[in-house]
Design an enzyme around this catalytic site. Sequence first.
Site, PDB file in Angstrom:
ATOM      1  N   PHE A  35       0.828  -1.201   0.000  1.00 24.63           N
ATOM      2  CA  PHE A  35       0.000   0.000   0.000  1.00 24.63           C
ATOM      3  C   PHE A  35       0.864   1.252   0.000  1.00 24.63           C
ATOM      4  CE2 PHE A  35      -2.086  -3.289   2.495  1.00 24.63           C
ATOM      5  CZ  PHE A  35      -3.415  -3.276   2.083  1.00 24.63           C
ATOM      6  N   ASP A  36       0.429   2.264  -0.736  1.00 25.68           N
ATOM      7  CA  ASP A  36       0.928   3.606  -0.524  1.00 25.68           C
ATOM      8  C   ASP A  36       0.310   4.121   0.773  1.00 25.68           C
ATOM      9  OD1 ASP A  36       2.149   6.120  -1.054  1.00 25.68           O
ATOM     10  OD2 ASP A  36       0.287   6.832  -1.964  1.00 25.68           O
ATOM     11  N   GLY A  37       0.859   5.208   1.306  1.00 22.52           N
ATOM     12  CA  GLY A  37       0.356   5.745   2.558  1.00 22.52           C
ATOM     13  C   GLY A  37      -0.693   6.817   2.389  1.00 22.52           C
TER      14      GLY A  37
END
Length: 301
Positions: A158-160
Amino acid sequence: MNTHSGKLVIGISSRALFDLEASHAVFETEGREAYCNYQIEHEDDVLEPGVAFGLVRKLLALNDQARERVEVILLSRNSADTGLRVFNSIAHHDLPITRAAFTSGDSPWRYVAAFGADLFLSADPEDVRAALAAGCAAATIVPGYSRPAGQGVLKIAFDGDAVLFSDEAERIFKQHGLAAFTEAESAAAGEPLPGGPFKAFLEALTHIQSEFDPDNCPIRTALVTSRSAPAHERVIRTLRAWHIRIDEALFLGGMAKAQFLQAFGADIFFDDQATHIGPASSLMAAGHVPHGVANETPASS
């Protein structure tokens, strides 16, 4: 996680699950009637795996005789008539998918909540935007590489900001630059970030992980973010405050993500920025999350 069933429920479109590019080309060039005829004429031809097929296979492998942890539901713009080919292919590939919604050209996203889905994966960006607006984690599965549907640990990256977290910090970066972003995040290091659209999905994965011995867990998660020190601290403290487990955290300081995702061995990567999704999609399944400031038009920002 669906509070009524206690399962992780994934809604997926037929074009994300199977390779329907040839069929879709008929629809785009010749229209709906030609598409319907094409699907009926080929309903005994098994569809090849699509971009998200391997991900679905690994998700369903989390189930065992003692516990059904994951359910996958088909949400399709096909009619029941043309959808027969899809169900025939599901049976051929031995996927335990039994629930479906066929909407005959209308958007199926409105059934996401009715099925209690925790995640919606589709090849249609408008359906994804509608699901996100309704509060469901959703991503557009872009054309690209799909890992072979083998065995092994399910790895999700996941990106943040604007994915796991809200876009409040990214908005400062977009509007005021890196120095202002770094200053703001350092000042707010002790304040947990608000949740983004994929927070609940990560919580559900963490819940499933808690059922296994950490040394033999079939799920592994990673945060792959463009942040770097000192903006890392708020992220770490946020995940701690949420009681969310993340197995690997990569703070890349603006470096390209694709090779790191490949090194992690991600089955799928979720990011709000198309500039990261494009390179990743040639190496793994990639889901664009059209949420937050990076996806606003100039007129609406």
